[in-house]
Design a protein around this motif. Structure first.
Motif, PDB file in Angstrom:
ATOM      1  N   SER A  15     -51.484  -9.657 -21.299  1.00  0.00           N
ATOM      2  CA  SER A  15     -51.477 -10.523 -20.124  1.00  0.00           C
ATOM      3  C   SER A  15     -50.092 -10.502 -19.473  1.00  0.00           C
ATOM      4  O   SER A  15     -49.083 -10.196 -20.120  1.00  0.00           O
ATOM      5  CB  SER A  15     -51.844 -11.955 -20.510  1.00  0.00           C
ATOM      6  N   THR A  16     -50.053 -10.874 -18.223  1.00  0.00           N
ATOM      7  CA  THR A  16     -48.790 -10.952 -17.491  1.00  0.00           C
ATOM      8  C   THR A  16     -47.846 -11.944 -18.164  1.00  0.00           C
ATOM      9  O   THR A  16     -46.645 -11.693 -18.277  1.00  0.00           O
ATOM     10  CB  THR A  16     -49.049 -11.379 -16.035  1.00  0.00           C
ATOM     11  N   GLU A  17     -48.393 -13.050 -18.638  1.00  0.00           N
ATOM     12  CA  GLU A  17     -47.585 -14.074 -19.293  1.00  0.00           C
ATOM     13  C   GLU A  17     -46.968 -13.552 -20.594  1.00  0.00           C
ATOM     14  O   GLU A  17     -45.788 -13.753 -20.852  1.00  0.00           O
ATOM     15  CB  GLU A  17     -48.422 -15.328 -19.587  1.00  0.00           C
ATOM     16  N   ASP A  18     -47.779 -12.881 -21.406  1.00  0.00           N
ATOM     17  CA  ASP A  18     -47.261 -12.319 -22.658  1.00  0.00           C
ATOM     18  C   ASP A  18     -46.236 -11.237 -22.381  1.00  0.00           C
ATOM     19  O   ASP A  18     -45.242 -11.106 -23.095  1.00  0.00           O
ATOM     20  CB  ASP A  18     -48.395 -11.771 -23.520  1.00  0.00           C
ATOM     21  N   LEU A  20     -44.199 -11.145 -19.881  1.00  0.00           N
ATOM     22  CA  LEU A  20     -42.968 -11.831 -19.500  1.00  0.00           C
ATOM     23  C   LEU A  20     -42.206 -12.299 -20.736  1.00  0.00           C
ATOM     24  O   LEU A  20     -40.985 -12.151 -20.825  1.00  0.00           O
ATOM     25  CB  LEU A  20     -43.289 -13.015 -18.584  1.00  0.00           C
ATOM     26  N   VAL A  21     -42.919 -12.847 -21.713  1.00  0.00           N
ATOM     27  CA  VAL A  21     -42.285 -13.290 -22.961  1.00  0.00           C
ATOM     28  C   VAL A  21     -41.655 -12.091 -23.669  1.00  0.00           C
ATOM     29  O   VAL A  21     -40.507 -12.153 -24.124  1.00  0.00           O
ATOM     30  CB  VAL A  21     -43.307 -13.994 -23.884  1.00  0.00           C
ATOM     31  N   LEU A  81     -36.959 -21.792 -17.532  1.00  0.00           N
ATOM     32  CA  LEU A  81     -38.208 -21.575 -16.820  1.00  0.00           C
ATOM     33  C   LEU A  81     -38.048 -22.144 -15.423  1.00  0.00           C
ATOM     34  O   LEU A  81     -37.289 -23.081 -15.211  1.00  0.00           O
ATOM     35  CB  LEU A  81     -39.367 -22.297 -17.513  1.00  0.00           C
TER      36      LEU A  81
END
Length: 93
Positions: A15-18, A20-21, A81
């Motif tokens: 995912s895009t979120e993962d 980013l992490v 963030l």
């Protein structure tokens, strides 16, 4: 051993979120290496087992925000963030 860039190109379902992490963690790891801090010494600094740190750095697990901050703090950095408006598609805002 694959670089993060090579590894990232192989990922299809992240995912895009993962991502980013993982990108954030990769930047922190690169900073540790740039400073010449060994994994063993850094693990001691952030009060983590060296084996745990090795697993994180090998991307065996996705670090939490708490872990990202712990790693960053060990380098005298912080993870922040931000909230920004979504960019509207089609030119309308």
């Amino acid at each position: 051993m694959l670089t993060w860039h090579e590894y990232k190109q192989r990922l299809k379902s992240i995912s895009t979120e993962d991502q980013l992490v993982m990108d954030t963690f990769n930047k922190l790891q690169a900073e540790r290496l740039k400073r010449g801090i060994s994994q063993k010494d850094f693990a001691r600094t952030i009060k983590m087992q060296q084996s745990q740190l090795a697993k994180l750095e090998q991307l065996d697990s996705l670090p939490t925000l708490k872990t990202l901050n712990r790693y960053a703090n060990g380098l005298g950095l912080q993870v922040t963030l931000s909230v920004t408006p979504l960019v509207a598609s089609g030119g309308d805002q």
